[in-house]
Motif scaffolding. Sequence first.
Motif, PDB file in Angstrom:
ATOM      1  N   ALA A  77       5.530  15.887   1.092  1.00 54.27           N
ATOM      2  CA  ALA A  77       6.541  16.789   1.635  1.00 54.27           C
ATOM      3  C   ALA A  77       7.822  16.775   0.804  1.00 54.27           C
ATOM      4  O   ALA A  77       8.422  17.821   0.534  1.00 54.27           O
ATOM      5  CB  ALA A  77       6.847  16.402   3.083  1.00 54.27           C
ATOM      6  N   LEU A  78       8.245  15.581   0.388  1.00 53.13           N
ATOM      7  CA  LEU A  78       9.487  15.447  -0.376  1.00 53.13           C
ATOM      8  C   LEU A  78       9.407  16.212  -1.697  1.00 53.13           C
ATOM      9  O   LEU A  78      10.368  16.870  -2.109  1.00 53.13           O
ATOM     10  CB  LEU A  78       9.761  13.969  -0.636  1.00 53.13           C
ATOM     11  N   TRP A  79       8.260  16.110  -2.355  1.00 52.96           N
ATOM     12  CA  TRP A  79       8.108  16.696  -3.690  1.00 52.96           C
ATOM     13  C   TRP A  79       7.495  18.089  -3.669  1.00 52.96           C
ATOM     14  O   TRP A  79       7.237  18.668  -4.718  1.00 52.96           O
ATOM     15  CB  TRP A  79       7.256  15.773  -4.553  1.00 52.96           C
ATOM     16  N   GLY A  80       7.212  18.605  -2.468  1.00 54.65           N
ATOM     17  CA  GLY A  80       6.626  19.935  -2.378  1.00 54.65           C
ATOM     18  C   GLY A  80       5.242  20.033  -2.972  1.00 54.65           C
ATOM     19  O   GLY A  80       4.850  21.057  -3.538  1.00 54.65           O
ATOM     20  N   GLY A  81       4.459  18.954  -2.853  1.00 53.89           N
ATOM     21  CA  GLY A  81       3.137  18.919  -3.481  1.00 53.89           C
ATOM     22  C   GLY A  81       2.122  19.849  -2.835  1.00 53.89           C
ATOM     23  O   GLY A  81       1.209  20.335  -3.498  1.00 53.89           O
ATOM     24  N   GLN A  82       2.251  20.067  -1.512  1.00 50.56           N
ATOM     25  CA  GLN A  82       1.336  20.931  -0.763  1.00 50.56           C
ATOM     26  C   GLN A  82      -0.134  20.578  -1.038  1.00 50.56           C
ATOM     27  O   GLN A  82      -0.958  21.441  -1.299  1.00 50.56           O
ATOM     28  CB  GLN A  82       1.607  22.410  -1.086  1.00 50.56           C
ATOM     29  N   LEU A  83      -0.437  19.297  -0.973  1.00 50.59           N
ATOM     30  CA  LEU A  83      -1.780  18.851  -1.293  1.00 50.59           C
ATOM     31  C   LEU A  83      -2.810  19.250  -0.240  1.00 50.59           C
ATOM     32  O   LEU A  83      -3.981  19.424  -0.552  1.00 50.59           O
ATOM     33  CB  LEU A  83      -1.797  17.331  -1.488  1.00 50.59           C
ATOM     34  N   GLY A  84      -2.400  19.353   1.014  1.00 50.60           N
ATOM     35  CA  GLY A  84      -3.351  19.688   2.065  1.00 50.60           C
ATOM     36  C   GLY A  84      -4.044  18.462   2.619  1.00 50.60           C
ATOM     37  O   GLY A  84      -4.144  17.423   1.963  1.00 50.60           O
ATOM     38  N   LEU A 123       0.815  -1.219   0.000  1.00 49.71           N
ATOM     39  CA  LEU A 123       0.000   0.000   0.000  1.00 49.71           C
ATOM     40  C   LEU A 123       0.846   1.265   0.000  1.00 49.71           C
ATOM     41  O   LEU A 123       0.461   2.279  -0.591  1.00 49.71           O
ATOM     42  CB  LEU A 123      -0.913   0.014   1.233  1.00 49.71           C
ATOM     43  N   ALA A 124       2.002   1.234   0.659  1.00 49.44           N
ATOM     44  CA  ALA A 124       2.842   2.428   0.726  1.00 49.44           C
ATOM     45  C   ALA A 124       3.370   2.802  -0.647  1.00 49.44           C
ATOM     46  O   ALA A 124       3.406   3.983  -1.022  1.00 49.44           O
ATOM     47  CB  ALA A 124       3.998   2.206   1.696  1.00 49.44           C
ATOM     48  N   LEU A 125       3.780   1.803  -1.431  1.00 47.50           N
ATOM     49  CA  LEU A 125       4.281   2.084  -2.772  1.00 47.50           C
ATOM     50  C   LEU A 125       3.149   2.593  -3.663  1.00 47.50           C
ATOM     51  O   LEU A 125       3.341   3.511  -4.477  1.00 47.50           O
ATOM     52  CB  LEU A 125       4.903   0.814  -3.362  1.00 47.50           C
ATOM     53  N   ARG A 126       1.970   2.021  -3.508  1.00 53.66           N
ATOM     54  CA  ARG A 126       0.817   2.512  -4.262  1.00 53.66           C
ATOM     55  C   ARG A 126       0.472   3.940  -3.865  1.00 53.66           C
ATOM     56  O   ARG A 126       0.097   4.764  -4.707  1.00 53.66           O
ATOM     57  CB  ARG A 126      -0.370   1.583  -4.051  1.00 53.66           C
ATOM     58  N   ALA A 127       0.634   4.269  -2.586  1.00 52.52           N
ATOM     59  CA  ALA A 127       0.380   5.634  -2.121  1.00 52.52           C
ATOM     60  C   ALA A 127       1.357   6.608  -2.766  1.00 52.52           C
ATOM     61  O   ALA A 127       0.976   7.710  -3.187  1.00 52.52           O
ATOM     62  CB  ALA A 127       0.495   5.697  -0.594  1.00 52.52           C
ATOM     63  N   ALA A 128       2.625   6.217  -2.846  1.00 59.01           N
ATOM     64  CA  ALA A 128       3.635   7.080  -3.460  1.00 59.01           C
ATOM     65  C   ALA A 128       3.312   7.349  -4.926  1.00 59.01           C
ATOM     66  O   ALA A 128       3.377   8.496  -5.401  1.00 59.01           O
ATOM     67  CB  ALA A 128       5.010   6.440  -3.326  1.00 59.01           C
ATOM     68  N   ARG A 129       2.954   6.312  -5.658  1.00 60.92           N
ATOM     69  CA  ARG A 129       2.601   6.492  -7.070  1.00 60.92           C
ATOM     70  C   ARG A 129       1.372   7.396  -7.199  1.00 60.92           C
ATOM     71  O   ARG A 129       1.264   8.196  -8.144  1.00 60.92           O
ATOM     72  CB  ARG A 129       2.330   5.135  -7.708  1.00 60.92           C
ATOM     73  N   MET A 130       0.442   7.271  -6.278  1.00 61.61           N
ATOM     74  CA  MET A 130      -0.777   8.070  -6.333  1.00 61.61           C
ATOM     75  C   MET A 130      -0.467   9.555  -6.166  1.00 61.61           C
ATOM     76  O   MET A 130      -1.018  10.411  -6.876  1.00 61.61           O
ATOM     77  CB  MET A 130      -1.736   7.577  -5.231  1.00 61.61           C
ATOM     78  N   VAL A 131       0.429   9.878  -5.218  1.00 66.34           N
ATOM     79  CA  VAL A 131       0.812  11.278  -5.014  1.00 66.34           C
ATOM     80  C   VAL A 131       1.519  11.812  -6.255  1.00 66.34           C
ATOM     81  O   VAL A 131       1.238  12.932  -6.722  1.00 66.34           O
ATOM     82  CB  VAL A 131       1.700  11.425  -3.769  1.00 66.34           C
ATOM     83  N   ALA A 132       2.442  11.016  -6.806  1.00 73.13           N
ATOM     84  CA  ALA A 132       3.174  11.452  -8.002  1.00 73.13           C
ATOM     85  C   ALA A 132       2.212  11.749  -9.150  1.00 73.13           C
ATOM     86  O   ALA A 132       2.335  12.775  -9.838  1.00 73.13           O
ATOM     87  CB  ALA A 132       4.190  10.399  -8.414  1.00 73.13           C
ATOM     88  N   GLN A 133       1.252  10.878  -9.349  1.00 72.06           N
ATOM     89  CA  GLN A 133       0.275  11.079 -10.424  1.00 72.06           C
ATOM     90  C   GLN A 133      -0.572  12.326 -10.157  1.00 72.06           C
ATOM     91  O   GLN A 133      -0.844  13.104 -11.075  1.00 72.06           O
ATOM     92  CB  GLN A 133      -0.618   9.851 -10.548  1.00 72.06           C
ATOM     93  N   ARG A 134      -0.963  12.507  -8.895  1.00 70.42           N
ATOM     94  CA  ARG A 134      -1.838  13.639  -8.562  1.00 70.42           C
ATOM     95  C   ARG A 134      -1.154  14.979  -8.803  1.00 70.42           C
ATOM     96  O   ARG A 134      -1.790  15.943  -9.250  1.00 70.42           O
ATOM     97  CB  ARG A 134      -2.278  13.514  -7.087  1.00 70.42           C
ATOM     98  N   ILE A 135       0.161  15.076  -8.510  1.00 70.10           N
ATOM     99  CA  ILE A 135       0.843  16.366  -8.632  1.00 70.10           C
ATOM    100  C   ILE A 135       1.641  16.491  -9.921  1.00 70.10           C
ATOM    101  O   ILE A 135       2.268  17.520 -10.181  1.00 70.10           O
ATOM    102  CB  ILE A 135       1.769  16.626  -7.422  1.00 70.10           C
ATOM    103  N   GLY A 136       1.626  15.435 -10.749  1.00 71.58           N
ATOM    104  CA  GLY A 136       2.338  15.489 -12.009  1.00 71.58           C
ATOM    105  C   GLY A 136       3.840  15.364 -11.879  1.00 71.58           C
ATOM    106  O   GLY A 136       4.589  15.908 -12.700  1.00 71.58           O
ATOM    107  N   TYR A 137       4.296  14.617 -10.884  1.00 70.70           N
ATOM    108  CA  TYR A 137       5.740  14.421 -10.676  1.00 70.70           C
ATOM    109  C   TYR A 137       6.198  13.208 -11.469  1.00 70.70           C
ATOM    110  O   TYR A 137       5.605  12.137 -11.360  1.00 70.70           O
ATOM    111  CB  TYR A 137       6.024  14.225  -9.177  1.00 70.70           C
ATOM    112  N   ASP A 138       7.261  13.371 -12.277  1.00 67.40           N
ATOM    113  CA  ASP A 138       7.681  12.269 -13.141  1.00 67.40           C
ATOM    114  C   ASP A 138       8.939  11.555 -12.661  1.00 67.40           C
ATOM    115  O   ASP A 138       9.504  10.735 -13.382  1.00 67.40           O
ATOM    116  CB  ASP A 138       7.868  12.748 -14.583  1.00 67.40           C
ATOM    117  N   GLY A 139       9.390  11.832 -11.433  1.00 67.72           N
ATOM    118  CA  GLY A 139      10.499  11.089 -10.853  1.00 67.72           C
ATOM    119  C   GLY A 139       9.988   9.922 -10.028  1.00 67.72           C
ATOM    120  O   GLY A 139       8.829   9.516 -10.127  1.00 67.72           O
ATOM    121  N   GLY A 140      10.859   9.367  -9.201  1.00 68.91           N
ATOM    122  CA  GLY A 140      10.486   8.246  -8.348  1.00 68.91           C
ATOM    123  C   GLY A 140      10.820   8.528  -6.901  1.00 68.91           C
ATOM    124  O   GLY A 140      11.186   9.652  -6.523  1.00 68.91           O
ATOM    125  N   VAL A 141      10.716   7.496  -6.069  1.00 70.59           N
ATOM    126  CA  VAL A 141      11.028   7.635  -4.654  1.00 70.59           C
ATOM    127  C   VAL A 141      11.453   6.270  -4.119  1.00 70.59           C
ATOM    128  O   VAL A 141      10.992   5.222  -4.591  1.00 70.59           O
ATOM    129  CB  VAL A 141       9.800   8.152  -3.872  1.00 70.59           C
TER     130      VAL A 141
END
Length: 309
Positions: A124-131, A76-94
């Motif tokens: 926090a790492l990617w500066g997404g500031q999702l709230g 679930l943690a890896l799926r959560a990371a991918r979800m944040v990346a997709q939501r904020i448009g980040y094309d790197g990894g973690v």
Amino acid sequence: MTLPVASERVHVRAPGKLNVFFEVGDVHEDGYHDVASAYQAVSLYEDVWAEPSDDFTLSVSGSVDVSGVPADDRNLALRAARMVAQRIGYDGGVHLDIVKNVPVAGGMGGGSADAAAALVACDALWGGQLGSAELQRLAARLGADVPFALMGGTAIGTGRGDQLSPALAQGRFEWVMVTSDTGLSTPEVYGHLDAMRAQPDIAPPRAVPGVDPEVLQALRAGNAAALAARTRNDLQPAALSLRPDLGDVLEAGERAGALVGFVSGSGPTIAFLASDPAAALDLQVTLSAAGHVALHVHGPVAGARVLAR
């Protein structure tokens, strides 16, 4: 796009949980159940470090047996990371480094805590500031217990457990947790409960589950004895049927002075409520001397949060 990275490494801590009250409704056609739960976050934590990577990877270690924890997209943690990346448009990894202290498949929401921590850490790492509201929305897509791991404290969960309302809890509740070497499958426990309820001598569940108002009153008053009188877990009969040895643990704890003992969530972890810290320590010592792995924790505690470096 590639966003600026807020830090080279972010550390987030998220708590395990107890269901101090858990009522399970009828099974739906999709196999899910409506529930009503009083959650309390307790001081048994999962720690997640997130750092930049070209891909999405994770490593898992901890004070509990982690041999059954997947290191791929089943996690679930890896799926959560991918979800944040997709939501904020980040094309790197973690890369996620997970250190587990909550028992695996123990009914305390350890995997959900990992997912909540990963959501906060990657944001926090990617500066997404999702709230918090958007993180809660993403959490609900990952599983019923993930939103509560984000929130922490004490809360009432309805629907599938992810419709949360904060609940007032005064003071501090003292718990002793007895863990087990062998986990229980949550779907298997629910399925066994459904099979048991199909028998004529088992009363049918209420159509719409609800939390006993006296549970809320006990939490609001910080009254451990009153809470002990009203704890309930509809999954407990099924868990005890699958693991009869857990009944012996419950009896041992209550003989040793616990106000009440119950199966935590789908089990097999057992939670005992003590009257005060001294009583909890005595109970922990007694159960440990009997050969059990017993942990003294307290609640409520905060939800997933970034820790200072």
